[in-house]
Design an enzyme around this catalytic site. Structure first.
Site, PDB file in Angstrom:
ATOM      1  N   SER A 143     -15.942   1.951  38.254  1.00  0.00           N
ATOM      2  CA  SER A 143     -15.602   2.957  39.248  1.00  0.00           C
ATOM      3  C   SER A 143     -15.343   4.317  38.603  1.00  0.00           C
ATOM      4  O   SER A 143     -16.238   4.885  37.995  1.00  0.00           O
ATOM      5  CB  SER A 143     -14.407   2.482  40.080  1.00  0.00           C
ATOM      6  N   ASP A 287     -17.169   9.359  43.678  1.00  0.00           N
ATOM      7  CA  ASP A 287     -16.842   8.947  42.315  1.00  0.00           C
ATOM      8  C   ASP A 287     -18.083   8.276  41.715  1.00  0.00           C
ATOM      9  O   ASP A 287     -19.110   8.154  42.390  1.00  0.00           O
ATOM     10  CB  ASP A 287     -15.607   8.054  42.306  1.00  0.00           C
ATOM     11  N   ASP A 289     -19.331   5.337  41.112  1.00  0.00           N
ATOM     12  CA  ASP A 289     -20.044   4.253  41.790  1.00  0.00           C
ATOM     13  C   ASP A 289     -20.135   4.488  43.291  1.00  0.00           C
ATOM     14  O   ASP A 289     -20.595   3.617  44.028  1.00  0.00           O
ATOM     15  CB  ASP A 289     -19.422   2.891  41.487  1.00  0.00           C
ATOM     16  N   ASP A 291     -18.181   4.592  45.824  1.00  0.00           N
ATOM     17  CA  ASP A 291     -17.454   3.902  46.894  1.00  0.00           C
ATOM     18  C   ASP A 291     -16.321   4.754  47.446  1.00  0.00           C
ATOM     19  O   ASP A 291     -15.781   4.454  48.506  1.00  0.00           O
ATOM     20  CB  ASP A 291     -16.950   2.528  46.440  1.00  0.00           C
TER      21      ASP A 291
END
Length: 544
Positions: A143, A287, A289, A291
């Site tokens: 992340s 961010d 990734d 999500d």
């Protein structure tokens, strides 16, 4: 050097398929570096409800190919042969390698392994699990962690992140895995772009309403969000966003930011500069990734970022205005603003509070709940329609579509998101939140600070008397056990203290509620002063 650690390192070396970590470990052994060996072998990364996450390197206390193969073998043992698993990955160092290792190991255990076609956002993987009727999913990502980290997140067949007791079963199975170099491998299937097309078709309806005139500045922060977000905007009929050029392409070094997290100081500087130059209506950021979604707005003094709670309240009313019928439910966490409960009451819908994490938010109300919206203050949102949530996890792409639709609708009426925030403050009272986040080098310091609060509970925090204190270590009537302290203060204020689940931080979540008796600006100033006093008080008590 400890002989037992040396023996364990040599056993690890003998089964490690990665030349980079083998070279790293050989150099440590040759140098007789006891500290480096202890850091890698005296402990191990624990598999929990967030899966695995840690620094890249050799040994069981690092993310590497042996650690990943062991995790995959544990998952395979719990699932059993004849099942199906979808595997996704981001653009971090080793993510593609870890994804392929997972697929080969699962296939060798008799499980069908489907790998997403390229580095893609985490919500695409979460969507794909249900879309393909898979039994589980794996996302290789850390992340918004620093560049040297990576991670391994597991989803179950319902498209949600795993929770107890599944995580404990997988962890126990991992502990029972022997040498990974003896485990069988098999062939796996590479999915095509059709899965991305299906995801885009599912989230396009989140652009609620028909207003589309909007100028957007955007950054994926060197992550994997740009291509998917740009395609989503095109599919929904929005003009293409202007993306920060130096942050557009995925880059695991994250060269322009100290931390690839939109919440971190300085991370949004380039996007805010772009927004100023193009006079953008809003700023959007994902961010790495994709999500999470961060949002900035134009003000008379330049652009500023909204807090996660400010956006959470705006999106809640937007969703509730565009959904209808009985049984609707919205959900947030115990560390997020209490504003959502007031919005829900105004609209006559249910509101649930959960522990932190979307693994809990998306389970609010049970499997049969009609959950249309969930959010957490750390920039995580899942937006739904009357048909429910297309992604049962936080989704930075779908959220960006919903925000763009909301901002475009306001623009058509000659208003902005700031005007909508002021409307909410007048209607519900000004709910201001902030966070005191303390990073430590030694996790024992966090445990000691929590012990101090438990042994000497505060009777006042800032200007507010403590009306109720709750220790969730043993759970409560509606929440499972967690290392969380919650304080309800006079005047509607509250404080929640907990250790971070993914980083060496102690986090304190503060909220002040101020009625608007004169102007919103005056209420905002009073709330800011109240939060400042609460933060100063807590800092002294924690002594970190």
């Amino acid at each position: 050097m400890d002989d037992n650690l040396r023996r364990r390192a040599e056993e690890w070396l003998a089964q490690d398929p990665d030349p980079e970590t083998r070279e790293e470990l050989r150099a440590i052994l040759a140098a007789d570096d006891g500290d480096a060996l202890t850091a890698r072998f005296a402990a191990k990364l624990e598999f929990g409800t967030a899966g695995l996450r840690g620094e890249l390197g050799a040994g069981p206390n690092r993310m590497n190919r042996v650690t990943v193969l062991r995790a995959a073998a544990g998952l395979a043992a719990v699932l059993g042969p004849g099942r199906r698993v979808v595997i996704g990955y981001d653009a971090r160092y080793k993510s593609d390698v870890f994804a392929r290792d997972t697929a080969a190991l699962l296939s060798g255990a008799g499980i069908r392994a489907d790998v997403l076609p390229r580095p893609l956002p985490t919500p695409v993987l979460a969507f794909a699990v249900r879309h393909l009727d898979a039994d589980a999913g794996v996302m290789v990502t850390a992340s918004h962690n620093p560049p040297r980290d990576n991670g391994y997140k597991v989803y179950w067949g319902d498209g949600r992140q795993i929770v107890p007791p599944i995580d404990k079963r997988i962890s126990a199975a991992i502990d029972a895995v022997g040498r990974v170099d003896t485990l069988p491998r098999g062939d796996w299937n590479l999915l095509g772009e059709e899965i991305v097309d299906a995801y885009l078709a599912a989230v396009t309806p989140l652009a609620l309403g028909d207003a589309r005139d909007l100028r957007v500045a955007y950054t994926p922060l060197h992550g994997v969000g740009a291509d998917t977000l740009e395609r989503a905007f095109a599919a929904a009929g929005f003009p293409a966003p202007r993306t920060v050029p130096s942050q557009h392409a995925p880059d695991p070094a994250f060269p322009t930011v100290a931390f690839p997290n939109p919440e971190e100081p300085g991370a949004m500087d380039l996007a805010l500069d772009l927004a100023h130059r193009i006079d953008a209506d809003i700023v959007l950021a994902n961010d790495p990734d994709a999500d999470r979604c961060a949002v900035g707005v134009r003000t008379p003094d330049g652009h500023r970022m909204l807090t996660g709670d400010e956006l959470g309240g705006l999106l809640a009313e937007h969703v509730l205005r565009h959904t209808s019928g009985p049984g609707r439910l919205v959900a947030t966490t115990i560390v997020s603003s209490s504003l959502l409960s007031r919005i829900a009451a105004e609209h006559g819908v249910g509101c649930a509070q959960t522990l932190t994490g979307f693994k809990w938010i998306t389970r609010a109300g049970g499997d049969d709940a009609r959950l249309v919206y969930g959010y957490e203050e750390a920039l995580g949102y899942s937006v739904g329609t009357d048909a429910g949530l297309p992604v049962r996890d936080k989704d930075g792409i779908g959220t960006a579509l919903a925000v763009a639709a909301l901002a475009a609708d306001a623009k058509r009426a000659g208003r902005t998101l700031l005007d909508l925030l002021d409307d909410q403050a007048r209607r519900y009272g000004l709910h201001a939140t902030s966070q005191l986040s303390i990073r430590v080098a030694d996790l024992s310091l966090i445990e000691a600070a929590m012990d101090r609060l438990r042994s000497a509970p505060p009777t006042r925090i800032g200007e507010h008397a403590v009306e109720a204190a709750e220790d969730l270590r043993t759970g409560s009537a509606d929440l499972p056990p967690a290392d969380v302290l919650r304080y309800r203060l006079a005047g509607g204020a509250r404080v929640v203290v907990r250790p971070s689940g993914t980083e060496p931080k102690l986090k304190c979540y503060l909220e002040a509620v101020v009625p608007v008796t004169a102007t919103v600006e005056e209420a905002r100033a009073r709330a800011a002063q109240s939060l400042k006093e609460m933060e100063h008080d807590l800092s002294a008590r924690l002594a970190l």
